[in-house]
Design a protein around this motif. Structure first.
Motif, PDB file in Angstrom:
ATOM      1  N   ARG A  28     -29.355  60.344 -39.740  1.00  0.00           N
ATOM      2  CA  ARG A  28     -29.506  60.104 -38.054  1.00  0.00           C
ATOM      3  C   ARG A  28     -30.546  59.133 -37.362  1.00  0.00           C
ATOM      4  NH1 ARG A  28     -32.362  65.737 -36.485  1.00  0.00           N
ATOM      5  NH2 ARG A  28     -31.512  65.173 -34.533  1.00  0.00           N
ATOM      6  N   TYR A  29     -29.481  58.406 -36.577  1.00  0.00           N
ATOM      7  CA  TYR A  29     -30.285  57.096 -35.888  1.00  0.00           C
ATOM      8  C   TYR A  29     -30.456  56.840 -34.654  1.00  0.00           C
ATOM      9  CZ  TYR A  29     -29.030  55.008 -40.872  1.00  0.00           C
ATOM     10  OH  TYR A  29     -29.108  54.413 -41.915  1.00  0.00           O
ATOM     11  N   ASN A  30     -30.399  57.995 -34.192  1.00  0.00           N
ATOM     12  CA  ASN A  30     -30.675  58.534 -32.812  1.00  0.00           C
ATOM     13  C   ASN A  30     -30.829  59.994 -32.294  1.00  0.00           C
ATOM     14  OD1 ASN A  30     -30.092  57.971 -30.113  1.00  0.00           O
ATOM     15  ND2 ASN A  30     -28.018  57.324 -29.411  1.00  0.00           N
ATOM     16  N   VAL A  31     -32.190  60.315 -33.145  1.00  0.00           N
ATOM     17  CA  VAL A  31     -32.427  61.555 -33.127  1.00  0.00           C
ATOM     18  C   VAL A  31     -32.655  62.166 -30.988  1.00  0.00           C
ATOM     19  CG1 VAL A  31     -34.072  63.467 -33.374  1.00  0.00           C
ATOM     20  CG2 VAL A  31     -32.820  61.487 -34.833  1.00  0.00           C
ATOM     21  N   SER A  32     -32.403  63.607 -30.230  1.00  0.00           N
ATOM     22  CA  SER A  32     -32.404  62.881 -29.431  1.00  0.00           C
ATOM     23  C   SER A  32     -33.609  64.874 -29.815  1.00  0.00           C
ATOM     24  CB  SER A  32     -31.669  63.545 -27.839  1.00  0.00           C
ATOM     25  OG  SER A  32     -30.618  65.199 -29.221  1.00  0.00           O
ATOM     26  N   PRO A  33     -34.706  64.537 -27.838  1.00  0.00           N
ATOM     27  CA  PRO A  33     -35.080  66.263 -28.271  1.00  0.00           C
ATOM     28  C   PRO A  33     -34.146  67.587 -27.871  1.00  0.00           C
ATOM     29  CG  PRO A  33     -36.068  64.700 -26.594  1.00  0.00           C
ATOM     30  CD  PRO A  33     -34.883  63.682 -27.229  1.00  0.00           C
ATOM     31  N   GLY A  34     -34.781  68.692 -28.071  1.00  0.00           N
ATOM     32  CA  GLY A  34     -33.759  69.518 -28.050  1.00  0.00           C
ATOM     33  C   GLY A  34     -32.795  69.750 -29.352  1.00  0.00           C
ATOM     34  N   THR A  35     -32.990  68.976 -30.331  1.00  0.00           N
ATOM     35  CA  THR A  35     -32.006  69.140 -31.145  1.00  0.00           C
ATOM     36  C   THR A  35     -33.226  69.390 -32.088  1.00  0.00           C
ATOM     37  OG1 THR A  35     -32.351  66.643 -32.596  1.00  0.00           O
ATOM     38  CG2 THR A  35     -30.278  66.906 -30.728  1.00  0.00           C
ATOM     39  N   LYS A  36     -33.030  70.089 -33.894  1.00  0.00           N
ATOM     40  CA  LYS A  36     -33.667  70.540 -34.690  1.00  0.00           C
ATOM     41  C   LYS A  36     -34.581  68.831 -35.560  1.00  0.00           C
ATOM     42  CE  LYS A  36     -32.854  75.514 -35.356  1.00  0.00           C
ATOM     43  NZ  LYS A  36     -32.737  76.301 -36.265  1.00  0.00           N
ATOM     44  N   ALA A  89     -48.520  68.979 -37.746  1.00  0.00           N
ATOM     45  CA  ALA A  89     -47.317  68.891 -38.148  1.00  0.00           C
ATOM     46  C   ALA A  89     -47.182  67.056 -38.383  1.00  0.00           C
ATOM     47  CB  ALA A  89     -46.096  69.721 -38.420  1.00  0.00           C
ATOM     48  N   ILE A  90     -46.359  66.801 -39.022  1.00  0.00           N
ATOM     49  CA  ILE A  90     -45.229  65.220 -39.544  1.00  0.00           C
ATOM     50  C   ILE A  90     -44.130  65.429 -38.845  1.00  0.00           C
ATOM     51  CG2 ILE A  90     -45.662  63.890 -40.963  1.00  0.00           C
ATOM     52  CD1 ILE A  90     -48.400  63.340 -39.300  1.00  0.00           C
ATOM     53  N   VAL A  91     -43.811  64.548 -38.863  1.00  0.00           N
ATOM     54  CA  VAL A  91     -42.376  63.902 -38.503  1.00  0.00           C
ATOM     55  C   VAL A  91     -41.997  62.803 -39.137  1.00  0.00           C
ATOM     56  CG1 VAL A  91     -40.479  63.150 -36.683  1.00  0.00           C
ATOM     57  CG2 VAL A  91     -41.993  65.584 -36.228  1.00  0.00           C
ATOM     58  N   PHE A  92     -41.553  61.663 -39.907  1.00  0.00           N
ATOM     59  CA  PHE A  92     -40.912  61.204 -40.533  1.00  0.00           C
ATOM     60  C   PHE A  92     -40.285  60.603 -40.119  1.00  0.00           C
ATOM     61  CE2 PHE A  92     -40.250  64.417 -43.828  1.00  0.00           C
ATOM     62  CZ  PHE A  92     -39.064  63.985 -43.998  1.00  0.00           C
ATOM     63  N   ALA A  93     -39.775  59.211 -40.206  1.00  0.00           N
ATOM     64  CA  ALA A  93     -39.184  57.945 -38.959  1.00  0.00           C
ATOM     65  C   ALA A  93     -39.207  56.818 -39.785  1.00  0.00           C
ATOM     66  CB  ALA A  93     -39.003  58.410 -37.592  1.00  0.00           C
ATOM     67  N   GLN A 207     -24.476  58.067 -34.251  1.00  0.00           N
ATOM     68  CA  GLN A 207     -25.341  57.680 -35.238  1.00  0.00           C
ATOM     69  C   GLN A 207     -25.220  56.675 -35.636  1.00  0.00           C
ATOM     70  OE1 GLN A 207     -27.499  59.575 -35.782  1.00  0.00           O
ATOM     71  NE2 GLN A 207     -27.509  61.228 -33.956  1.00  0.00           N
ATOM     72  N   SER A 208     -24.116  55.309 -35.710  1.00  0.00           N
ATOM     73  CA  SER A 208     -24.026  54.406 -36.607  1.00  0.00           C
ATOM     74  C   SER A 208     -25.838  53.616 -37.289  1.00  0.00           C
ATOM     75  CB  SER A 208     -23.717  53.470 -36.167  1.00  0.00           C
ATOM     76  OG  SER A 208     -23.058  51.851 -36.926  1.00  0.00           O
ATOM     77  N   PRO A 209     -26.100  53.116 -38.198  1.00  0.00           N
ATOM     78  CA  PRO A 209     -27.046  52.286 -38.600  1.00  0.00           C
ATOM     79  C   PRO A 209     -26.782  50.931 -38.112  1.00  0.00           C
ATOM     80  CG  PRO A 209     -25.124  52.336 -40.150  1.00  0.00           C
ATOM     81  CD  PRO A 209     -25.205  53.186 -39.722  1.00  0.00           C
ATOM     82  N   GLU A 210     -25.895  50.616 -37.106  1.00  0.00           N
ATOM     83  CA  GLU A 210     -25.728  49.326 -36.399  1.00  0.00           C
ATOM     84  C   GLU A 210     -26.457  49.955 -34.888  1.00  0.00           C
ATOM     85  OE1 GLU A 210     -23.451  46.748 -37.077  1.00  0.00           O
ATOM     86  OE2 GLU A 210     -23.517  47.975 -38.644  1.00  0.00           O
ATOM     87  N   LEU A 211     -26.997  50.806 -34.984  1.00  0.00           N
ATOM     88  CA  LEU A 211     -27.318  51.149 -33.339  1.00  0.00           C
ATOM     89  C   LEU A 211     -29.607  50.455 -33.724  1.00  0.00           C
ATOM     90  CD1 LEU A 211     -27.048  54.842 -32.904  1.00  0.00           C
ATOM     91  CD2 LEU A 211     -26.490  52.592 -31.558  1.00  0.00           C
TER      92      LEU A 211
END
Length: 220
Positions: A28-36, A89-93, A207-211
């Motif tokens: 996931r290269y483009n995580v948006s609010p409102g998604t899990k 909690a923790i979110v990793f990225a 969602q491309s790694p090019e982002l």
């Protein structure tokens, strides 16, 4: 993009975990609010990884769901204090995006650690995280940007070292001790760097790694 096991490897030298092995990259290269989002949390001394909605709206809240909580007020506000004390909690990225306005245009930037180590974002939410409550998810804790990061945005996610991330999630860590971690164990702005990226990040379907690759602003 790393797998969830790559992220967790930085944390689990001695910690107990109920997280199944999964070496596949998250992708996931483009995580948006409102998604899990996969949320790392400690329940009764054991680490768990649960898919939780990135947004929060208690039953009495009559506005749009929130996605961030300011570290300056989260530990004392009516809405966030219970989460601060009992829902850390923790979110990793690998990094995050911010947009900078230049005249009538906006340019996205990708921000990440200079040493490319994983980022552990401080988060708070409504426990228990494994019940799938769509109305009560989690928020990213943000702090005021400083040093060079202020040129990109006035706020930034609160990022912990791996050791501090474990302390943050520990149910035995008090709310007051969590506040001390914020001041003593957050990753400094000096540790980050950034570069311009494609306007394609503005579409959450991409969602491309090019982002996350560096692009020439002049060519946009």
């Amino acid at each position: 993009m790393q797998s969830r096991d790559d992220y967790i490897e930085f944390l689990l030298e001695e910690a107990e975990s109920e997280i199944p092995y999964d070496p596949e990259p998250i992708g996931r290269y483009n995580v948006s609010p409102g998604t899990k989002v996969l949320l790392l949390n400690n329940r009764e001394g054991t680490l768990h990884l649960d898919p939780v909605i990135w947004s929060y709206a208690p039953s009495w809240w009559d506005k749009a769901p929130l996605i961030n909580a300011r570290v300056e007020t989260a530990s004392t506000s009516r809405m966030f204090k219970p989460l601060w004390n009992h829902g850390r909690a923790i979110v990793f990225a690998d990094g995050w995006y911010e947009w900078v306005r230049a005249g009538d245009k906006k340019q996205p930037y990708y921000i990440y650690r200079k040493d490319r180590k994983p980022l552990f974002f401080a988060a708070i939410g409504k426990q228990p995280f494994d019940v799938g409550d769509e109305a009560a998810g989690f928020l990213i804790v943000t702090a005021a940007a400083d040093k060079g990061l202020i040129d990109i945005h006035d706020r930034r996610p609160l990022v912990f070292t791996s050791r501090a991330a474990l302390e943050w999630m520990n149910p035995e860590t008090t709310g007051a001790q969590a506040s001390e971690l914020v001041h003593d164990a957050a990753v400094s702005a000096d540790e980050f760097t950034w570069h311009p990226v494609s306007l394609a990040v503005g579409n959450v379907k991409n969602q491309s790694p090019e982002l996350i690759k560096k692009t020439d602003k002049a060519s946009l």
